[in-house]
Design an enzyme around this catalytic site. Sequence first.
Site, PDB file in Angstrom:
ATOM      1  N   SER A  86       1.092  -3.589  -7.386  1.00  0.00           N
ATOM      2  CA  SER A  86       0.289  -4.756  -6.537  1.00  0.00           C
ATOM      3  C   SER A  86      -1.169  -4.753  -6.433  1.00  0.00           C
ATOM      4  O   SER A  86      -1.711  -5.804  -5.971  1.00  0.00           O
ATOM      5  CB  SER A  86       0.998  -4.912  -5.205  1.00  0.00           C
ATOM      6  N   LYS A  89      -3.092  -7.794  -7.998  1.00  0.00           N
ATOM      7  CA  LYS A  89      -3.146  -8.946  -7.217  1.00  0.00           C
ATOM      8  C   LYS A  89      -4.476  -9.323  -6.972  1.00  0.00           C
ATOM      9  O   LYS A  89      -4.924 -10.599  -6.622  1.00  0.00           O
ATOM     10  CB  LYS A  89      -2.181  -8.938  -6.072  1.00  0.00           C
ATOM     11  N   SER A 141       1.559  -9.118   0.257  1.00  0.00           N
ATOM     12  CA  SER A 141       1.895  -8.640  -1.349  1.00  0.00           C
ATOM     13  C   SER A 141       3.213  -9.420  -1.712  1.00  0.00           C
ATOM     14  O   SER A 141       4.038  -8.702  -2.520  1.00  0.00           O
ATOM     15  CB  SER A 141       2.096  -7.280  -1.255  1.00  0.00           C
TER      16      SER A 141
END
Length: 372
Positions: A86, A89, A141
């Site tokens: 993640s 991101k 997230s």
Amino acid sequence: MWTKLVPATALLATVSLTAYAGAPAGAAATSGGPIGGDRLGSRGLVVPDGVKAPPKTKATSFLIAEAETGQVLAAKNPHGRFLPASTLKTLTALTLIPKLEAGETVKPSSNAVNQEGSAVGLSTKPIYKVHDLFRALMMSSGNDAAMALAEANGGLAKTMRDMNAEAKRLQANDTVAKTPSGLDKPGQSSSAYDLALIARAGLANPDFRRYISTKTAKFPAPKKFYEISNHNKLLWRYKGMVGVKNGWTSKALGSFVGAASRDGRTIIVTIMRHEGYFWEEVEKLLDWGFAARGKVTPVGQLVDPLPAQAAPVQQQATASQPPASAPLLDSAAAKQTDTSRTVGMAVIGGGLFFGLVWLGFGIFRRRSRAKS
């Protein structure tokens, strides 16, 4: 005859070599030193001379840098390519924040709502603003929020093109984005160095900085709202923590990119492929960075983004006008760098000198034969 051909051959060779010298230096740059400095090409620990090494970490790769100057203070295998989970991101947010209106209403698709992994809990109702989805992306997230934002940007394929173009602009050349969420996918990668580049660029964006530093927020729901909180534990426990992003999958293991500010200076720490609980190790790496800042010779540099390319001038072809495509030598000359110009001038000078020597030799032989 021979003495006439040699100078001409020398001049032709000069032109050919000049064209080569003026050609794009991509191959040379690729085969040269790594982005950020030669020392960052190491797979081992890279530390300034005369100082104690940073605290030990179980991370396979890490980097410590100062955001304001871009100086890399220490690193381990900084260009090693790993699954980013993640932490990718950060690239999604940096790419899409300038492209989407914060107040625009988004109606997520069923595909977005049903993304696997971590999620903020979207529904298919048009109750979300773009800024809500960015909070969900960077705080909770949310893989569902990542897909909803990609849809708002014109679809998944377009968003992946945009993200990879942004990575290239940042010179994050270890990064290949295959998903907007960071969910594992073959061919996807990033590095500790690239994550630091992306975080540094993000910190310069007020909206990005606000999303990553928000601890708690109200999030829309079909019935009123509910509260979401930031997954970055250091926002609550480390002095001066600005935030950024953590990630984990079973294949990527733990990853983190974080930034903290003290006395007007910001330290960035990135780690990749950590086997377990990393928060205390990151705190110690940040402490080391603040202590070393301004006192050590940097081991490398976080490079600046590439300049925006000027839009090409549109020309209408006429009967007396040549085609819009530039000739080979003009195209090569336009792409010259200082290094290629220097090489080109050396080649030109050498070729002319060689031609003049042979021309003089030919004249001398001709006069010698005339006298005999």
